[in-house]
Design an enzyme around this catalytic site. Sequence first.
Site, PDB file in Angstrom:
ATOM      1  N   GLY A   1       0.846  -1.186   0.000  1.00  0.00           N
ATOM      2  CA  GLY A   1       0.000   0.000   0.000  1.00  0.00           C
ATOM      3  C   GLY A   1       0.884   1.239   0.000  1.00  0.00           C
ATOM      4  O   GLY A   1       2.088   1.151  -0.301  1.00  0.00           O
TER       5      GLY A   1
ATOM      6  N   GLY B   1     -11.191  10.075  -0.014  1.00  0.00           N
ATOM      7  CA  GLY B   1     -11.155  11.501   0.314  1.00  0.00           C
ATOM      8  C   GLY B   1      -9.895  12.215  -0.108  1.00  0.00           C
ATOM      9  O   GLY B   1      -9.925  13.149  -0.914  1.00  0.00           O
TER      10      GLY B   1
ATOM     11  N   GLU C   1     -12.750  18.352   5.291  1.00  0.00           N
ATOM     12  CA  GLU C   1     -13.421  17.175   5.844  1.00  0.00           C
ATOM     13  C   GLU C   1     -13.672  17.437   7.326  1.00  0.00           C
ATOM     14  O   GLU C   1     -13.148  18.402   7.899  1.00  0.00           O
ATOM     15  CB  GLU C   1     -12.575  15.910   5.638  1.00  0.00           C
ATOM     16  CG  GLU C   1     -12.523  15.505   4.162  1.00  0.00           C
ATOM     17  CD  GLU C   1     -11.736  14.237   3.892  1.00  0.00           C
ATOM     18  OE1 GLU C   1     -11.143  13.671   4.824  1.00  0.00           O
ATOM     19  OE2 GLU C   1     -11.706  13.823   2.718  1.00  0.00           O
TER      20      GLU C   1
ATOM     21  N   HIS D   1     -16.367   4.584  10.360  1.00  0.00           N
ATOM     22  CA  HIS D   1     -16.686   5.681   9.434  1.00  0.00           C
ATOM     23  C   HIS D   1     -18.198   5.853   9.422  1.00  0.00           C
ATOM     24  O   HIS D   1     -18.939   4.878   9.332  1.00  0.00           O
ATOM     25  CB  HIS D   1     -16.166   5.340   8.029  1.00  0.00           C
ATOM     26  CG  HIS D   1     -16.094   6.515   7.125  1.00  0.00           C
ATOM     27  ND1 HIS D   1     -17.218   7.147   6.632  1.00  0.00           N
ATOM     28  CD2 HIS D   1     -15.032   7.200   6.627  1.00  0.00           C
ATOM     29  CE1 HIS D   1     -16.832   8.167   5.863  1.00  0.00           C
ATOM     30  NE2 HIS D   1     -15.514   8.217   5.842  1.00  0.00           N
TER      31      HIS D   1
ATOM     32  N   GLU E   1     -15.968  11.450   3.374  1.00  0.00           N
ATOM     33  CA  GLU E   1     -16.217  12.636   4.209  1.00  0.00           C
ATOM     34  C   GLU E   1     -16.253  13.903   3.370  1.00  0.00           C
ATOM     35  O   GLU E   1     -16.880  14.891   3.747  1.00  0.00           O
ATOM     36  CB  GLU E   1     -15.050  12.838   5.185  1.00  0.00           C
ATOM     37  CG  GLU E   1     -14.865  11.783   6.202  1.00  0.00           C
ATOM     38  CD  GLU E   1     -15.196  12.265   7.590  1.00  0.00           C
ATOM     39  OE1 GLU E   1     -15.505  13.456   7.759  1.00  0.00           O
ATOM     40  OE2 GLU E   1     -15.157  11.423   8.499  1.00  0.00           O
TER      41      GLU E   1
ATOM     42  N   ARG F   1     -15.501  12.352  13.462  1.00  0.00           N
ATOM     43  CA  ARG F   1     -16.034  11.086  12.967  1.00  0.00           C
ATOM     44  C   ARG F   1     -16.685  10.227  14.063  1.00  0.00           C
ATOM     45  O   ARG F   1     -17.729   9.627  13.847  1.00  0.00           O
ATOM     46  CB  ARG F   1     -14.841  10.350  12.371  1.00  0.00           C
ATOM     47  CG  ARG F   1     -15.164   9.348  11.373  1.00  0.00           C
ATOM     48  CD  ARG F   1     -13.881   8.882  10.724  1.00  0.00           C
ATOM     49  NE  ARG F   1     -13.580   9.633   9.529  1.00  0.00           N
ATOM     50  CZ  ARG F   1     -12.602   9.317   8.690  1.00  0.00           C
ATOM     51  NH1 ARG F   1     -11.839   8.277   8.938  1.00  0.00           N
ATOM     52  NH2 ARG F   1     -12.375  10.034   7.616  1.00  0.00           N
TER      53      ARG F   1
ATOM     54  N   HIS G   1     -13.625   1.189  10.027  1.00  0.00           N
ATOM     55  CA  HIS G   1     -12.831   1.829   8.970  1.00  0.00           C
ATOM     56  C   HIS G   1     -11.326   1.774   9.217  1.00  0.00           C
ATOM     57  O   HIS G   1     -10.557   1.535   8.286  1.00  0.00           O
ATOM     58  CB  HIS G   1     -13.302   3.281   8.870  1.00  0.00           C
ATOM     59  CG  HIS G   1     -12.707   4.055   7.743  1.00  0.00           C
ATOM     60  ND1 HIS G   1     -12.805   3.656   6.425  1.00  0.00           N
ATOM     61  CD2 HIS G   1     -12.012   5.232   7.724  1.00  0.00           C
ATOM     62  CE1 HIS G   1     -12.194   4.544   5.651  1.00  0.00           C
ATOM     63  NE2 HIS G   1     -11.693   5.496   6.412  1.00  0.00           N
TER      64      HIS G   1
ATOM     65  N   GLU H   1      -0.879   1.911   8.846  1.00  0.00           N
ATOM     66  CA  GLU H   1      -1.933   1.521   9.800  1.00  0.00           C
ATOM     67  C   GLU H   1      -1.512   0.390  10.740  1.00  0.00           C
ATOM     68  O   GLU H   1      -2.031   0.288  11.858  1.00  0.00           O
ATOM     69  CB  GLU H   1      -3.202   1.129   9.025  1.00  0.00           C
ATOM     70  CG  GLU H   1      -4.424   1.042   9.917  1.00  0.00           C
ATOM     71  CD  GLU H   1      -5.716   0.812   9.156  1.00  0.00           C
ATOM     72  OE1 GLU H   1      -5.736   1.003   7.921  1.00  0.00           O
ATOM     73  OE2 GLU H   1      -6.708   0.440   9.797  1.00  0.00           O
TER      74      GLU H   1
ATOM     75  N   ARG I   1      -8.562   9.158  14.789  1.00  0.00           N
ATOM     76  CA  ARG I   1      -7.782   9.771  13.705  1.00  0.00           C
ATOM     77  C   ARG I   1      -8.562  10.872  12.998  1.00  0.00           C
ATOM     78  O   ARG I   1      -9.745  10.712  12.680  1.00  0.00           O
ATOM     79  CB  ARG I   1      -7.380   8.703  12.682  1.00  0.00           C
ATOM     80  CG  ARG I   1      -6.672   9.258  11.470  1.00  0.00           C
ATOM     81  CD  ARG I   1      -6.194   8.168  10.565  1.00  0.00           C
ATOM     82  NE  ARG I   1      -7.266   7.380  10.023  1.00  0.00           N
ATOM     83  CZ  ARG I   1      -7.994   7.717   8.965  1.00  0.00           C
ATOM     84  NH1 ARG I   1      -7.775   8.874   8.332  1.00  0.00           N
ATOM     85  NH2 ARG I   1      -8.950   6.926   8.520  1.00  0.00           N
TER      86      ARG I   1
ATOM     87  N   SER J   1      -8.362  11.896   6.717  1.00  0.00           N
ATOM     88  CA  SER J   1      -7.323  12.000   5.678  1.00  0.00           C
ATOM     89  C   SER J   1      -5.892  12.150   6.210  1.00  0.00           C
ATOM     90  O   SER J   1      -4.985  12.469   5.460  1.00  0.00           O
ATOM     91  CB  SER J   1      -7.648  13.106   4.663  1.00  0.00           C
ATOM     92  OG  SER J   1      -8.686  12.642   3.822  1.00  0.00           O
TER      93      SER J   1
ATOM     94  N   SER K   1      -4.441   9.492   7.250  1.00  0.00           N
ATOM     95  CA  SER K   1      -3.857   8.143   7.179  1.00  0.00           C
ATOM     96  C   SER K   1      -2.907   7.965   6.002  1.00  0.00           C
ATOM     97  O   SER K   1      -1.818   7.412   6.169  1.00  0.00           O
ATOM     98  CB  SER K   1      -4.943   7.074   7.162  1.00  0.00           C
ATOM     99  OG  SER K   1      -5.859   7.344   6.155  1.00  0.00           O
TER     100      SER K   1
HETATM  101  C1  SIN Z   1     -12.996   9.427   3.531  1.00  0.00           C
HETATM  102  O1  SIN Z   1     -12.750   9.689   2.369  1.00  0.00           O
HETATM  103  O2  SIN Z   1     -13.982   9.778   4.128  1.00  0.00           O
HETATM  104  C2  SIN Z   1     -12.011   8.599   4.290  1.00  0.00           C
HETATM  105  C3  SIN Z   1     -10.851   9.428   4.594  1.00  0.00           C
HETATM  106  C4  SIN Z   1     -10.146   8.885   5.767  1.00  0.00           C
HETATM  107  O3  SIN Z   1     -10.385   7.773   6.222  1.00  0.00           O
HETATM  108  O4  SIN Z   1      -9.339   9.625   6.311  1.00  0.00           O
END
Ligand code: SIN
Length: 479
Positions: free
Chosen positions: A12, A46, A111, A222, A239, A269, A328, A353, A364, A367, A369
């Site tokens: 990843g 996101g 977000e 999420h 988001e 969140r 999530h 992660e 968290r 975005s 991550s």
């Molecule tokens: C999202 O696009 O809502 C997820 C973004 C994230 O997990 O930070």
Amino acid sequence: MKIYDYIIVGAGVAGLYGALNIPKDKSVLILAKDPLWECNTFYAQGGIATATDEEDIPSHMQDTLAAGAGLCDEKAVEILSRNSISVIEDLITRGFAFDKDKNGNLLFTKEAAHSKPRILHAGGDATGRELHRFLLQQTRAQVLEGVIVVDLLIEDDYIHGVTVRQGKKQFNLYAKNVILASGGIGSLYAYHTNSKKISADLQGLAKLKGLKLQDMEFTQFHPTVFIYNTRARKLLLTEALRGEGATIVDENGKRFLYDYDERGELAPRDIVSRAIYKYKQLGHEVYLDFSVFDEDFFKKRFPTIYRNFRNLGFNVPQERVPISPAFHFIMGGIKTDTWGKVEGMQNLYAVGEVACTGVHGANRLASNSLLEGLVFSRRAVEDSLMQESSFTPKEFKAKEFALIKSNDSEYKGLLRQTMWEKVGIVRHPKELENALEIVIDMQKKDIGYLLQLRIATAKTIIEAAIARKESVGAHYIEK
Ligand code: SIN
């Protein structure tokens, strides 16, 4: 025996960007499950949060710390934010195309819980997919696909390599440095947004090897997920939709979130997820409403969501979509220092992660991550290059593991349901104790080694949740 300079477990963002930062004269082997694109990065919609400039660093830090509910490691957060500018510049210099306006300026979106727009995106809502493709194209490393890591060859404070299973073959691979970048734990939960290959085995293996896992009780749900498709991975609704004006409504069109928090759709969140969960328990339906968007804008800005939901028969953006929270992201992981070095080890790193640098605390920020994967994988490589080490791995006898047994699918299902119902969005002490009994009982069954690893991870989460008596961030206890 062949000795690599680096073995990286996972392909990843953290694994691939780490590899990209390793000097060309070093040998690098990336290990990936099959197929190569099945990772959480690929599905990230996101974007990537970044301080927009030097002046924004304190504010990005403050938002990250506030979301983390006082439990972030402030030094790690500062590192994250300070380095955000240079990793974004590096990606752009390498040729990555973030979305821009018609004058060529980078487009920043907002977000939840960010005090200003500071999320960069690509391909509209396909940031992860675009980034993953770009990093794969850039990589010079050797990639071995279709392998599962089943053992870490650790002796004292050095790792010598890993044991892998490829098809029916099991063999050892050796390296001077090992970087774990294998992602989170999605498959532990009945409803989740993760790639189906994210199965929590590396965390369990780390635990078995005596490595420390930290903050495991902090599992993030999420708020806006379409959970009614049949696949294990449920469909995320980014988001950024709410950041740009979409609303959350009940069956009568009421924006009920304001009954829970004055920030409504843009509350952090954990608050939004909990509010939806509780409101649904009162018997309400909950929807994401996109009617604020004009169709052309929606199609261009959120092309993946447009396509997915049109294919499912929803006439978006005119028609609203039923939503539910789903698992999530896990804030906890293998404990590392701020260079990604695993506690107690000399040449083993964990990034992204799978790691816990303390950067996310109890929750968290949206975005952060992908950003974490970029910043800490680069630092892990930098740290490894600074170590003047004469370490040479030694050969280990390969052990045989019975990875899968016929009972597994029944117990995997029970585990997922137990985690969802008893270790989920709202937790009760008695239910947590019951979850612990269930997983301890499961450990005694005739099950495969991979499921044992998964259960070891789940047990760590449950024990951490039991130990934390008060609600904080994503860990919410109702007594
Ligand atoms: C999202 O696009 O809502 C997820 C973004 C994230 O997990 O930070």
